[in-house]
Scaffold this active site. Structure first.
Site, PDB file in Angstrom:
ATOM      1  N   LYS A  44       0.826  -1.213   0.000  1.00 42.62           N
ATOM      2  CA  LYS A  44       0.000   0.000   0.000  1.00 42.62           C
ATOM      3  C   LYS A  44       0.859   1.262   0.000  1.00 42.62           C
ATOM      4  O   LYS A  44       0.708   2.142   0.855  1.00 42.62           O
ATOM      5  CB  LYS A  44      -0.951   0.021   1.202  1.00 42.62           C
ATOM      6  N   HIS A  45       1.767   1.305  -0.923  1.00 45.52           N
ATOM      7  CA  HIS A  45       2.592   2.498  -1.090  1.00 45.52           C
ATOM      8  C   HIS A  45       3.260   2.458  -2.465  1.00 45.52           C
ATOM      9  O   HIS A  45       3.244   1.448  -3.149  1.00 45.52           O
ATOM     10  CB  HIS A  45       3.650   2.598   0.031  1.00 45.52           C
ATOM     11  N   ARG A  46       3.823   3.602  -2.816  1.00 48.42           N
ATOM     12  CA  ARG A  46       4.756   3.652  -3.939  1.00 48.42           C
ATOM     13  C   ARG A  46       5.999   4.358  -3.448  1.00 48.42           C
ATOM     14  O   ARG A  46       6.097   4.665  -2.250  1.00 48.42           O
ATOM     15  CB  ARG A  46       4.121   4.341  -5.152  1.00 48.42           C
TER      16      ARG A  46
END
Lengths: 124, 124
Positions: A44-46
């Site tokens: 749940k990130h970049r």
């Protein structure tokens, strides 16, 4: 955009050997592996800079990915020790559907830096 | 001489995450992993240049090591995903006693080069 690359596996009577060499588009500065995962969703990130390469060495998991606002989701099932997913910095991703025996190995192009993570999803 | 280093493992309700970062004494150019091994003995060589770091990500195996003529054998049991064995170029080593579920991960400081292998054991 994330993309799958196939790794060379050598199999003989003694067993299997899979090699990661000259096939991923960055130098490996950091390695981590995740195991004993429950039904959690991870990721749940970049990133701002970091490229990653992910391999399910054993078992399977799913990686969902979106590379920008309005872009379609990409769905990848990592279910082979010869299947490697290249995740670029702009790829907002999460991992779920871990099998109980899953070992997810990740190579990263940068050392850990909390400031390199972007947790906000793209607008749809 | 080969030596063990301990890797950081972060465990929470979601599972375990082990990190390899800034702890091994070389840049990783090549990775390979061995799995589904029978009762074979593998290795039986040393290197001219290559350093390696070996981790039994799952299961266990034994690594026997000798760093020079007349040197005592070192015996290591790799039985934890947090235990990493650094093998230097002069370390003549072999691996055996693989558990059925063993996954042995190896990081190497050089690309594959057949000319970098020395198969002759040290004189005793």
């Amino acid at each position: 955009m994330a993309n799958i690359i196939d790794l060379k596996t050598f199999t003989d009577s003694r067993g299997n050997l899979t090699v990661v060499e000259k096939v991923i588009p960055f130098d490996i500065k950091r390695v981590f592996y995740i195991y004993g995962v429950d039904d959690s969703v991870r990721g749940k990130h970049r990133h701002k800079k970091t490229l990653q390469a992910a391999i399910s060495i054993q078992g399977s998991c799913r990686i969902m990915n979106q590379s920008g606002t309005g872009q379609p989701y990409q769905e990848f099932t990592l279910d082979s020790p010869s299947k490697c997913l290249i995740i670029n910095p702009e790829d907002y991703h999460w991992m779920d559907r871990f099998s109980k025996d899953c070992i997810l190995m990740v190579f990263a192009s940068e050392f850990y830096d909390a400031g390199d993570y972007i947790f906000e999803p793209y607008e749809q």
